[in-house]
Design a protein around this motif. Structure first.
Motif, PDB file in Angstrom:
ATOM      1  N   ARG A 125       0.821  -1.204   0.000  1.00 21.21           N
ATOM      2  CA  ARG A 125       0.000   0.000   0.000  1.00 21.21           C
ATOM      3  C   ARG A 125       0.860   1.260   0.000  1.00 21.21           C
ATOM      4  NH1 ARG A 125      -3.814  -2.427   4.806  1.00 21.21           N
ATOM      5  NH2 ARG A 125      -4.892  -4.001   3.527  1.00 21.21           N
ATOM      6  N   SER A 126       0.298   2.310  -0.523  1.00 24.60           N
ATOM      7  CA  SER A 126       1.009   3.571  -0.594  1.00 24.60           C
ATOM      8  C   SER A 126       1.334   4.083   0.804  1.00 24.60           C
ATOM      9  CB  SER A 126       0.156   4.602  -1.339  1.00 24.60           C
ATOM     10  OG  SER A 126       0.806   5.844  -1.392  1.00 24.60           O
ATOM     11  N   LEU A 181       9.304  11.914   2.102  1.00 27.36           N
ATOM     12  CA  LEU A 181       9.256  11.703   0.651  1.00 27.36           C
ATOM     13  C   LEU A 181       8.050  10.893   0.198  1.00 27.36           C
ATOM     14  CD1 LEU A 181      13.045  10.900  -0.010  1.00 27.36           C
ATOM     15  CD2 LEU A 181      11.899  13.116  -0.069  1.00 27.36           C
ATOM     16  N   GLY A 182       7.254  10.389   1.145  1.00 26.49           N
ATOM     17  CA  GLY A 182       6.075   9.601   0.776  1.00 26.49           C
ATOM     18  C   GLY A 182       6.415   8.251   0.192  1.00 26.49           C
ATOM     19  N   LEU A 183       7.490   7.624   0.672  1.00 22.24           N
ATOM     20  CA  LEU A 183       7.934   6.343   0.130  1.00 22.24           C
ATOM     21  C   LEU A 183       7.122   5.174   0.690  1.00 22.24           C
ATOM     22  CD1 LEU A 183      11.775   6.910   0.472  1.00 22.24           C
ATOM     23  CD2 LEU A 183      10.547   6.679  -1.689  1.00 22.24           C
ATOM     24  N   SER A 184       7.055   4.104  -0.072  1.00 23.03           N
ATOM     25  CA  SER A 184       6.559   2.812   0.414  1.00 23.03           C
ATOM     26  C   SER A 184       7.750   1.870   0.471  1.00 23.03           C
ATOM     27  CB  SER A 184       5.487   2.248  -0.515  1.00 23.03           C
ATOM     28  OG  SER A 184       4.385   3.121  -0.620  1.00 23.03           O
ATOM     29  N   TYR A 185       7.745   0.968   1.471  1.00 25.18           N
ATOM     30  CA  TYR A 185       8.848   0.025   1.642  1.00 25.18           C
ATOM     31  C   TYR A 185       8.338  -1.408   1.637  1.00 25.18           C
ATOM     32  CZ  TYR A 185      11.678   3.955   3.481  1.00 25.18           C
ATOM     33  OH  TYR A 185      12.358   5.137   3.649  1.00 25.18           O
ATOM     34  N   LEU A 186       9.104  -2.284   0.972  1.00 25.72           N
ATOM     35  CA  LEU A 186       8.974  -3.724   1.180  1.00 25.72           C
ATOM     36  C   LEU A 186      10.236  -4.148   1.891  1.00 25.72           C
ATOM     37  CD1 LEU A 186       7.645  -6.495   0.798  1.00 25.72           C
ATOM     38  CD2 LEU A 186       8.809  -6.669  -1.410  1.00 25.72           C
ATOM     39  N   LEU A 187      10.130  -4.489   3.179  1.00 26.73           N
ATOM     40  CA  LEU A 187      11.282  -4.810   4.008  1.00 26.73           C
ATOM     41  C   LEU A 187      11.407  -6.313   4.158  1.00 26.73           C
ATOM     42  CD1 LEU A 187      13.585  -4.099   5.986  1.00 26.73           C
ATOM     43  CD2 LEU A 187      11.852  -3.930   7.786  1.00 26.73           C
TER      44      LEU A 187
END
Length: 333
Positions: A41-42, A206-212
């Protein structure tokens, strides 16, 4: 954290590799990723956890388009990208970047730190030499590095500083999604906390999305919005991080998080020991693929693959007994 829709969607994604055990043996198919449905998700941080060899890194390579999917679809901002080529692939890769585990091996020793950060911008064009230098200096400042260090080489930096360089490179093209593959596992504890705080600040600003992707369950528990648990190529449980940690519904998830020591030394803690070895992806068990190690498996688990049971609107577990107990009276211990 505000969530404004889905940024990345994986629908029944699979990746198979053809291998042979010896030069004279027939080729067989390994199901490294096997029917994965996943959404990022955003603005969120989605954690992906599981034992080594479960398919996490292969899934990351599929998302980064370093591998092609065997079957299934990948969509980014509503557009299909699993079969992207040419300009569409270049556009997608600008918006989805990666930060890897070992910053020293992922940074060229022959390039200065400034050149490393500038390279994606030079390859993609659009900026003059002066604008590129200004952008690199700004990125150094954003990740907590002195812009005066742009002429230094990677070996002149500490491990934490090298990871900051890798992060600066990762955000140089203003991506929307960062795939973080064990980004702090090679760092000291104190430096690890600094890098995690930096990632949180960058996400907010920065409005980033992460897949960790990580084996460090305390880190995943602390910074992730949701957690997905992977076993032998499939997502066996996914839900809000707090629910996954406090009330996991899949036996595998329970065993994973039982290995995490409690914060207070006097807190009650029961470690769940899984018996047996992880099956080979060449010989995935029938029915439920976790049944050979599951403490509550029954005959049904051997013949019937479990469906995705919805615990609530945002929490799913792939287990026959995610909601009710098995009929032999056992409990999810």
């Amino acid at each position: 954290m505000t969530v404004n829709g889905d940024i990345l969607q994986l629908e029944d994604v699979a990746k198979r590799f053809s291998v042979r055990r010896s030069p004279f043996a027939p080729r067989r198919s390994i199901r490294a990723v096997d029917g994965v449905n996943l959404t990022v998700r955003s603005g969120e941080t989605l954690g992906l956890v599981g034992e080594s060899g479960c398919g996490k890194s292969t899934l990351a390579r599929l998302i980064l388009k370093l591998h092609d999917v065997s079957t299934g679809r990948i969509s980014f901002l509503g557009q299909q990208v699993h079969d992207a080529r040419g300009r569409n692939l270049s556009r997608y890769r600008r918006q989805v970047q990666a930060v890897f585990q070992d910053p020293f091996s992922s940074l060229s020793p022959r390039m200065t730190a400034g050149q490393i950060v500038a390279e994606p911008m030079i390859v993609n064009g659009g900026l003059s030499s002066r604008e590129t230098d200004e952008r690199v200096a700004d990125l150094f400042d954003k990740v907590g590095l002195n812009p005066a260090w742009m002429e230094r080489y990677p070996h002149e930096f500490s491990g934490g500083q090298r990871q900051r360089i890798a992060i600066a490179r990762g955000i140089s093209l203003n991506p929307k999604l960062l795939v973080l593959d064990e980004p702090v596992s090679a760092l000291d504890l104190s430096v690890r906390a600094q890098i995690l705080n930096l990632l949180k600040d960058l996400q907010r600003n920065l409005g980033l999305s992460y897949l960790l992707i990580s084996h460090d369950l305390p880190v995943v528990s602390r910074i992730c919005t949701r957690i997905a648990v992977m076993y032998l190529g499939r997502i066996v449980e996914i839900g809000p991080a707090r629910e996954i940690v406090a009330n996991p519904r899949h036996p595998y998830t329970k065993a994973l998080f039982s290995a995490v020591l409690p914060e207070h030394p006097r807190a009650h803690h029961q470690r769940i020991e899984l018996e047996g070895e992880v099956p080979s992806p060449l010989d995935i068990p029938s029915g439920c693929r976790f049944r050979t190690r599951c403490p509550i498996a029954v005959e049904r688990c051997e013949v019937e693959p479990p469906a995705n049971l919805m615990i609530n609107s945002d929490h799913m577990a792939e287990c026959h007994f995610a909601i009710e107990k098995p009929n032999h009276g056992g409990e999810l211990k």
